[in-house]
Design a protein around this motif. Structure first.
Motif, short mmCIF file in Angstrom:
data_model
loop_
_atom_site.label_atom_id
_atom_site.label_comp_id
_atom_site.label_asym_id
_atom_site.label_seq_id
_atom_site.Cartn_x
_atom_site.Cartn_y
_atom_site.Cartn_z
N PRO A 33 0.85 -1.20 0.00
CA PRO A 33 0.00 0.00 0.00
C PRO A 33 0.88 1.25 0.00
CG PRO A 33 -0.61 -1.51 1.78
CD PRO A 33 0.71 -1.98 1.24
N ARG A 56 -4.53 -7.70 -3.09
CA ARG A 56 -5.40 -6.65 -2.53
C ARG A 56 -5.07 -6.46 -1.06
NH1 ARG A 56 -10.92 -8.43 -2.56
NH2 ARG A 56 -10.06 -10.49 -2.14
N TYR A 57 -5.16 -5.23 -0.61
CA TYR A 57 -4.96 -4.89 0.80
C TYR A 57 -6.19 -4.16 1.31
CZ TYR A 57 -0.01 -6.09 0.62
OH TYR A 57 1.18 -6.77 0.51
N MET A 62 -7.13 1.35 6.18
CA MET A 62 -6.06 2.36 6.33
C MET A 62 -6.66 3.76 6.20
SD MET A 62 -3.34 0.32 3.97
CE MET A 62 -3.32 -1.46 4.18
N CYS A 165 -5.42 -16.69 15.17
CA CYS A 165 -4.46 -15.62 14.87
C CYS A 165 -5.15 -14.26 14.83
CB CYS A 165 -3.76 -15.88 13.54
SG CYS A 165 -4.82 -15.73 12.10
N TYR A 166 -6.48 -14.29 14.76
CA TYR A 166 -7.28 -13.06 14.65
C TYR A 166 -7.07 -12.35 13.31
CZ TYR A 166 -8.66 -13.18 19.61
OH TYR A 166 -9.19 -13.51 20.82
N GLY A 167 -6.44 -13.05 12.36
CA GLY A 167 -6.18 -12.43 11.06
C GLY A 167 -7.46 -12.02 10.35
N ASN A 170 -8.42 -8.87 11.93
CA ASN A 170 -7.44 -7.80 11.74
C ASN A 170 -7.45 -7.23 10.33
OD1 ASN A 170 -6.71 -8.28 14.35
ND2 ASN A 170 -4.79 -9.31 13.85
N ILE A 171 -7.70 -8.09 9.35
CA ILE A 171 -7.61 -7.61 7.97
C ILE A 171 -8.95 -7.06 7.48
CG2 ILE A 171 -8.21 -9.68 6.59
CD1 ILE A 171 -5.22 -8.80 5.30
N LEU A 217 -11.11 -10.85 1.97
CA LEU A 217 -9.75 -10.72 2.51
C LEU A 217 -9.53 -11.65 3.70
CD1 LEU A 217 -9.18 -6.84 2.32
CD2 LEU A 217 -8.03 -8.58 0.98
N GLU A 219 -10.74 -14.72 4.17
CA GLU A 219 -10.42 -16.07 3.71
C GLU A 219 -9.01 -16.12 3.13
OE1 GLU A 219 -13.67 -18.45 1.98
OE2 GLU A 219 -12.33 -18.69 0.26
N GLU A 220 -8.63 -15.05 2.42
CA GLU A 220 -7.28 -15.00 1.82
C GLU A 220 -6.20 -15.03 2.88
OE1 GLU A 220 -7.89 -12.30 -2.14
OE2 GLU A 220 -6.23 -11.79 -0.83
N THR A 221 -6.47 -14.42 4.03
CA THR A 221 -5.41 -14.29 5.04
C THR A 221 -5.43 -15.43 6.05
OG1 THR A 221 -4.20 -12.56 6.22
CG2 THR A 221 -6.45 -12.94 6.94
N CYS A 222 -6.43 -16.31 5.98
CA CYS A 222 -6.55 -17.38 6.98
C CYS A 222 -5.45 -18.43 6.78
CB CYS A 222 -7.93 -18.03 6.91
SG CYS A 222 -8.10 -19.35 8.13
N PRO A 223 -4.55 -18.58 7.77
CA PRO A 223 -3.48 -19.57 7.60
C PRO A 223 -4.00 -21.00 7.62
CG PRO A 223 -3.13 -18.22 9.59
CD PRO A 223 -4.50 -17.91 9.07
N PHE B 3 2.42 9.02 5.75
CA PHE B 3 1.95 7.64 5.92
C PHE B 3 2.83 6.74 5.08
CE2 PHE B 3 -1.15 4.18 4.69
CZ PHE B 3 -1.15 3.56 5.93
N ASN B 5 4.36 2.70 4.30
CA ASN B 5 4.22 1.25 4.47
C ASN B 5 5.59 0.65 4.25
OD1 ASN B 5 1.15 0.23 4.52
ND2 ASN B 5 1.33 2.20 3.50
N LYS B 35 1.31 -9.50 1.04
CA LYS B 35 0.57 -10.39 0.15
C LYS B 35 1.48 -10.96 -0.92
CE LYS B 35 -3.84 -9.68 1.34
NZ LYS B 35 -5.01 -10.46 1.05
N GLY B 42 0.60 -13.59 2.33
CA GLY B 42 -0.51 -12.82 2.90
C GLY B 42 -1.09 -13.37 4.18
N LYS B 43 -0.43 -14.36 4.77
CA LYS B 43 -0.92 -14.94 6.01
C LYS B 43 0.07 -14.69 7.14
CE LYS B 43 -2.69 -18.46 2.95
NZ LYS B 43 -4.14 -18.55 2.96
N LEU B 44 -0.43 -14.69 8.38
CA LEU B 44 0.44 -14.52 9.55
C LEU B 44 -0.13 -15.28 10.73
CD1 LEU B 44 1.30 -10.68 9.68
CD2 LEU B 44 2.89 -12.53 9.25
N CYS B 45 0.73 -15.57 11.72
CA CYS B 45 0.21 -16.11 12.97
C CYS B 45 -0.05 -14.95 13.92
CB CYS B 45 1.19 -17.11 13.58
SG CYS B 45 2.63 -16.37 14.36
N ILE B 46 -0.54 -15.26 15.10
CA ILE B 46 -0.91 -14.16 16.01
C ILE B 46 0.30 -13.33 16.44
CG2 ILE B 46 -0.80 -15.59 18.13
CD1 ILE B 46 -3.42 -13.96 18.95
N TRP B 49 1.05 -10.86 13.58
CA TRP B 49 0.05 -9.77 13.52
C TRP B 49 0.33 -8.71 14.59
CZ3 TRP B 49 -3.24 -8.20 10.00
CH2 TRP B 49 -3.78 -9.10 9.08
#
Lengths: 266, 135
Positions: A33, A56-57, A62, A165-167, A170-171, A217, A219-223, B3, B5, B35, B42-46, B49
């Motif tokens: 971004p 996509r973000y 933001m 993870c709360y992703g 969060n996203i 987003l 579903e995309e970020t779910c590990p 701003f 990133n 991403k 595009g994935k992370l653990c807690i 994050w």
């Protein structure tokens, strides 16, 4: 990435209609971004297409933070169909003031529309891209057609993969609460993985009712690759069926939106 | 209004997930997963994050601590290093180099980890090198 969109944004910046443009740019091989404030920077503007995938973000999320810090600045923002639905809802939920936002829309490709099963893969006002028609929710139908005990097993199995993870929260561009039920110790026990099933996922699903704009987003970020989008698509269908309200599509407000005044009342 | 990133790598385990720090007017306000990073896609653990939260934590250790009278007491780098050198030398002389072990970390850079194992092998003379990356 066409010239058209660059020229459009350059014009907005030149005429001082916006103070900055929130979009994407390529930097050291990554797509990130970026807040463009100079016309010369627009050379690096990107729509997120990379190696056959679309990156996509949560730009709207933001934007909420930027507009909270700078309430008198006007921002342009890159939107696809889902992002535009998100903006419409965020206006109604009084999270962003529409007077200070200029959306710059791009239509999604047929391929992306199909992958998303998006009902409207283009914003109302498209600066670039060919509008393709919407796709119906086959994934919801597939699950609805399962026998009920099998369906329950399916979802419980999916939820058991969660690593908490709360992703997804969060996203999510529509998750803007200052306090989150998913962090309430009375509701969700701490120190346990997977989180208590199905209360964790159903709490979030209920909070997405009348709010989810189906950007995917989460579903995309779910590990753990939990099909969250399917779950929230179903929740959205239920709200539509009972209250005739589909977030981002319909006029008026979600029956579950009790925040502040009505948008037309300021 | 500034701003930024900033693409970087998660400082927690050894996976090396791509993260993007969101910096508003010089303050890190959020993290999003990269991403386009081929590592985490595009994935992370807690932990990823929340990898920025320690930056402004008042609980951060900012000075060397030494155990004095069973309590951790803030001290100068000179005193801390002098004490470590004298004790390591004493233990090595008295019990031999294999009485000492070195633990490195996935949070260190490659170069720092190289230096630590070099220190263990060349300066102390032991192969007792392990690491915390057993997550």
């Amino acid at each position: 990435m066409s010239k058209k969109i660059r020229e459009y944004i350059a014009e907005l910046l030149k005429e001082k209609k916006i103070d900055g443009f929130l979009g994407l740019k390529k930097e050291s091989g990554q797509i990130i971004p970026y807040l463009f404030s100079e016309i010369s920077e627009l050379e690096e503007l990107d729509t997120g297409d990379k190696d056959g995938k679309v990156i996509r973000y949560p730009l709207n999320k933001m934007l909420i933070q930027l507009s909270r810090r700078y309430p008198d600045k006007t921002f342009g923002v890159f939107v696809r169909g889902c992002d535009e639905r998100g903006l419409k809802e965020l206006f109604k939920w009084n999270q962003i003031n529409p007077e200070f936002v200029v959306p710059v829309g791009v239509a999604c490709s047929e391929e992306l529309a199909k992958a998303c099963e998006c009902k409207k893969p283009y914003p109302d006002q498209c600066i670039d891209g060919e509008k393709v028609s919407g796709i119906s929710n086959k994934r919801v139908e597939d699950i609805d057609s399962m026998e009920i005990s099998k369906r329950l097993r399916y979802w419980l199995n999916e939820f058991s993969k969660c690593i908490k993870c709360y992703g997804c929260r969060n996203i999510c561009p529509m998750c803007f609460c200052n306090e989150c039920s998913l962090e309430k110790i009375d509701l969700i026990e701490t120190g346990k993985i997977p989180p208590e099933s199905p209360i964790f996922h159903l709490t979030r699903a209920v909070h997405m009712a009348g709010r989810c704009i189906d950007c995917g987003l989460c579903e995309e970020t779910c590990p753990a690759n939990i099909p969250l989008r399917t779950l929230y698509k179903k929740v959205t269908d239920i709200i539509d069926e009972h209250f005739s309200y589909r977030p981002g599509y319909d006029e008026g407000k979600s029956p579950l939106n009790i925040l502040g005044a009505r948008p037309d009342e300021g | 209004m500034n701003f930024k990133n900033v693409p970087t790598v998660c400082p927690y385990c050894g996976c090396g997930c791509g993260i993007i720090l969101q910096v508003l007017d010089g303050e890190i306000i959020n993290i999003v997963p990269s991403k386009s990073s081929p590592v985490n896609e595009g994935k992370l653990c807690i932990k990823g994050w929340n990898a920025h939260q320690f930056v402004y934590s008042p609980k951060r250790v900012t000075k060397p601590l030494m155990r004095k009278n069973d309590d951790f007491t803030e001290t100068s780098w000179d005193e801390a290093l002098d004490f470590a050198v004298s004790e390591l030398s004493r233990i090595k002389d008295q019990y031999g180099p294999d009485s000492i072990a070195v633990i490195t970390s996935a949070k260190c850079t490659n170069e720092e980890n190289y230096l630590v194992q070099k220190f263990a092998r060349a300066a102390i003379g032991t192969n007792n090198v392990d690491h915390c990356a057993r997550l």
